[in-house]
Design an enzyme around this catalytic site. Structure first.
Site, short mmCIF file in Angstrom:
data_model
loop_
_atom_site.label_atom_id
_atom_site.label_comp_id
_atom_site.label_asym_id
_atom_site.label_seq_id
_atom_site.Cartn_x
_atom_site.Cartn_y
_atom_site.Cartn_z
N HIS A 181 0.85 -1.19 0.00
CA HIS A 181 0.00 0.00 0.00
C HIS A 181 0.89 1.24 0.00
O HIS A 181 1.73 1.43 0.88
CB HIS A 181 -0.94 -0.04 1.21
CG HIS A 181 -1.93 -1.15 1.10
ND1 HIS A 181 -2.29 -1.94 2.16
CD2 HIS A 181 -2.63 -1.60 0.02
CE1 HIS A 181 -3.17 -2.84 1.74
NE2 HIS A 181 -3.39 -2.66 0.45
N GLU A 184 1.84 3.74 2.94
CA GLU A 184 2.40 3.19 4.18
C GLU A 184 3.93 3.31 4.14
O GLU A 184 4.66 2.33 4.12
CB GLU A 184 1.91 1.75 4.36
CG GLU A 184 0.38 1.71 4.48
CD GLU A 184 -0.25 0.33 4.33
OE1 GLU A 184 0.47 -0.68 4.29
OE2 GLU A 184 -1.50 0.27 4.24
N ARG A 235 -3.22 4.53 -2.17
CA ARG A 235 -3.07 3.21 -1.56
C ARG A 235 -2.79 2.12 -2.61
O ARG A 235 -1.97 1.23 -2.40
CB ARG A 235 -4.38 2.88 -0.83
CG ARG A 235 -4.55 1.45 -0.38
CD ARG A 235 -5.90 1.30 0.33
NE ARG A 235 -6.30 -0.08 0.51
CZ ARG A 235 -6.08 -0.80 1.60
NH1 ARG A 235 -5.44 -0.28 2.62
NH2 ARG A 235 -6.51 -2.05 1.67
N HIS A 306 3.13 -3.78 6.65
CA HIS A 306 2.16 -2.72 6.36
C HIS A 306 2.16 -1.73 7.53
O HIS A 306 2.86 -1.91 8.52
CB HIS A 306 0.75 -3.31 6.23
CG HIS A 306 0.52 -4.13 4.99
ND1 HIS A 306 -0.35 -3.76 4.01
CD2 HIS A 306 1.01 -5.34 4.61
CE1 HIS A 306 -0.37 -4.66 3.05
NE2 HIS A 306 0.45 -5.65 3.38
N GLU A 381 1.48 -4.96 10.96
CA GLU A 381 1.03 -3.57 10.84
C GLU A 381 1.83 -2.76 11.85
O GLU A 381 1.66 -2.92 13.06
CB GLU A 381 -0.47 -3.45 11.17
CG GLU A 381 -1.39 -4.25 10.25
CD GLU A 381 -1.77 -3.50 8.96
OE1 GLU A 381 -1.31 -2.36 8.77
OE2 GLU A 381 -2.52 -4.09 8.16
ZN LIG Z 1 -1.47 -1.94 4.05
#
Ligand SMILES: [Zn+2]
Ligand SMILES: *[C@@H]1O[C@H](CO)[C@@H](O)[C@H](O)[C@H]1NC(C)=O
Ligand SMILES: *[C@@H]1O[C@H](CO)[C@@H](O)[C@H](O)[C@H]1NC(C)=O
Length: 420
Positions: A181, A184, A235, A306, A381
Site C-alpha cells: 500500500h 504506508e 493506496r 504494512h 502492521e
Molecule cells: Zn497496508
C-alpha cells in the site's frame, strides 16, 4: 432539463479532467479532509461500521475492528453524511485529525530538510533512491548480496528484490516485503533498515549461517511514487482497468489468487479495496507469485509489512477460521511481539486478520500460506495506533525500525534453531 444539466456536468468533467488539465498534473490536496475515530463497543456497533465499510464510499484508514477503533477519512462533502451515520447508529466518535493538508505539507517540508545524500532512517526516500542503494549494496558486498528484478510494475518500474546469503547451497529462506500500500511509507523504511542490518552487520548474525533473506522493499513502486508526488493518501497500484470515472489501480492486497474476491473486497474500480478484474491482474502481484512459486527457494517465512495499528497478524483473512497450525503461528508471533515491546514498550496485538480486524480476502499472506505452503506467514502492521496514522513523523522511523528488527531477529533465530 435535468438530463441536460447532467449532460453538461458530464461534458464539463470530461473537459476538465480529460482534455485541459489531466489529473496527472493536479496534486491532490486535503484541505478540510478529516479523520474520524469511531469505537465499536458492541457487536451492533461493529456491524454498523461494516455496513458503512461495505458501501465503499469512504477511505477507511483502518478496518472495522471488534472492540477497537476505526479511523475514517472524509472530504468536506462527505463530512455531514458520516456524522449523520454516526448519530443514526448511536456510534461514539471523535474528530481525530482535523486538517490533513496541513500535516501533509509539514511532512513534505520536513522531509526535504531531513534528507541527506544517501539512504538513512531519518527521512523517507523515493523509489529510485531505494533501488540505487540496493544496487550499491550488491557492488559493495558481492559475496553476500545480489539484487534481481522479479518483474516490472504497470508503469515499467523494476520490482527489485535483494537476496542476502552467506553463500554455499541456498538455505531455507525468510521472505520479507513492504509497500503493498503506497501511503504506508514506514513499511519500506523498516525493510530497508533490515537490509542495512543484515548487510553492514552480517557477521553479528549467527542465524545467517542457517537462513537466507529475500527482501522486496517496494512491491508497489508506482503507487509509492504517486503518493510522493501526487496524492499522499494513495493506496492502490496505478494500473488502468478502464473505469468510466477514470479511477485507477487495484488493491494489491486483495488481488492474490487464494479465495480471491471473498469478503472484504470490492468490484468497484474506484474502491480503495478493489480486488481487480481477475486474481493476479496486477503485474506486481503476478511477479511476486511467480517468484515465490518458481524460484526454487525453500521459503520458511513470508512476512509482509504494512502500517498502521501495531498488529502482528496471521492468516486467514478470508474467513474467521484459523489454519490447522495456528497455535504455532500465534505462539511465535506472541513471542516476537513481546520482544518488540521490550525495546520501547510498543504494544502489538496478535491474532488472525479476520478475528482481529475484518475479513479481507485475496491478501498475500493467505496466498503465501494457503497456496504457496509457507508455514510462518504474517502481516505486520507497524506503528502507530492512529495518532499520526500513515503520516508517521520521520523521527519515529529509527525507533520503529529498531523495535521491529528485534521481533524479526527473533523469528529468524527461531527458524534457524529449528533447523539444527
Ligand atoms: Zn497496508
Ligand atoms: C439517518 O437517518 C435519517 C432518518 O431516518 C435518514 O433520512 C438519513 O438518510 C440517515 N443518514 C444516514 C447517513 O444513514
Ligand atoms: C552493528 O552492530 C553494532 C554493535 O551492536 C552497532 O553498534 C551498530 O550500530 C550496528 N550497525 C548498524 C548499521 O546498525
Amino acid at each position: 432539463m435535468r438530463a441536460i444539466t447532467l449532460l453538461l456536468v458530464a461534458v464539463n468533467l470530461t473537459v476538465i479532467y480529460g482534455l485541459f488539465i489531466s489529473p496527472e498534473m493536479i496534486e491532490q490536496r486535503f484541505d478540510g479532509h478529516s479523520v474520524y475515530r469511531v469505537k465499536s463497543s458492541s457487536e451492533k456497533d461493529f456491524r454498523s461500521l461494516v455496513k458503512l465499510f461495505e458501501t465503499d464510499t469512504m477511505d477507511f484508514w483502518t478496518m472495522p475492528r471488534r472492540g477497537g477503533f476505526t479511523d475514517i477519512r472524509v472530504n468536506p462533502e462527505q463530512n455531514f453524511h458520516l456524522l449523520d451515520f454516526f448519530r443514526n447508529n448511536s456510534l461514539s466518535y471523535s474528530l481525530h485529525i482535523k486538517d490533513i493538508e496541513g500535516i501533509v505539507e509539514s511532512e513534505r517540508r520536513n522531509n526535504i530538510k531531513l534528507k541527506t545524500g544517501g539512504i538513512d532512517w531519518k527521512a523517507y526516500y523515493r523509489a529510485d533512491e531505494i533501488h540505487a542503494w540496493m544496487d550499491s549494496l550488491a557492488d559493495f558486498y558481492p559475496g553476500l548480496v545480489s539484487v534481481v528484478s522479479i518483474g516490472k510494475s504497470s508503469e515499467g518500474r523494476d520490482l527489485k528484490l535483494i537476496k542476502i546469503s552467506k553463500g554455499g547451497v541456498p538455505k531455507p529462506t525468510i521472505f520479507i516485503d513492504s509497500t503493498f500500500h503506497a501511503r504506508e511509507w514506514i513499511s519500506s523504511a523498516v525493510s530497508t533498515y533490515v537490509i542495512n542490518q543484515l548487510t553492514t552487520n552480517s557477521s553479528q548474525y549467527k542465524f545467517l549461517d542457517k537462513v537466507d533473506f529475500h527482501i522486496l522493499p517496494l512491491v508497489n513502486p508506482d503507487g509509492f511514487e504517486w503518493s510522493h508526488t501526487q496524492d499522499r493518501m494513495w493506496r492502490k497500484t496505478r494500473s488502468n482497468h478502464g473505469s468510466s470515472f477514470g479511477c485507477r489501480g487495484v488493491d494489491p492486497n486483495r488481488n492474490f489468487g487464494y479465495q480471491w474476491g471473498g469478503s472484504g473486497t470490492s468490484s468497484n474500480k474506484c474502491s480503495e479495496i478493489y480486488k481487480g478484474p481477475t486474481a493476479f491482474s496486477e503485474p506486481e502481484t503476478a511477479a511476486l507469485r511467480d517468484y515465490i512459486s518458481h524460484s526454487g527457494t525453500d521459503f520458511r517465512a513470508y512476512i509482509t509489512i504494512h502500517s498502521y495499528s501495531q498488529l502482528w497478524l496471521t492468516p486467514w483473512g478470508f474467513t474467521s477460521d484459523v489454519p490447522a497450525d495456528y497455535n504455532e503461528l500465534e505462539s511465535l508471533a506472541k513471542r516476537g511481539a513481546q520482544v518488540i515491546s521490550q525495546a520501547f514498550g510498543t504494544q502489538y496485538q496478535v491474532g488472525s486478520s479476520t478475528n482481529v480486524l475484518y475479513a479481507a480476502a485475496g491478501g498475500s499472506d493467505d496466498w503465501a500460506k494457503g497456496a504457496a505452503g509457507i508455514k510462518f506467514s504474517y502481516t505486520i502492521e507497524l506503528r502507530d495506533t492512529g495518532h499520526f496514522g500513515f503520516i508517521l513523523p520521520a523521527n519515529q522511523i529509527e525507533p520503529t525500525a529498531y523495535e521491529t528488527w528485534q521481533g524479526l531477529k527473533y523469528v529468524a533465530n527461531s527458524i534457524a534453531s529449528d533447523l539444527i
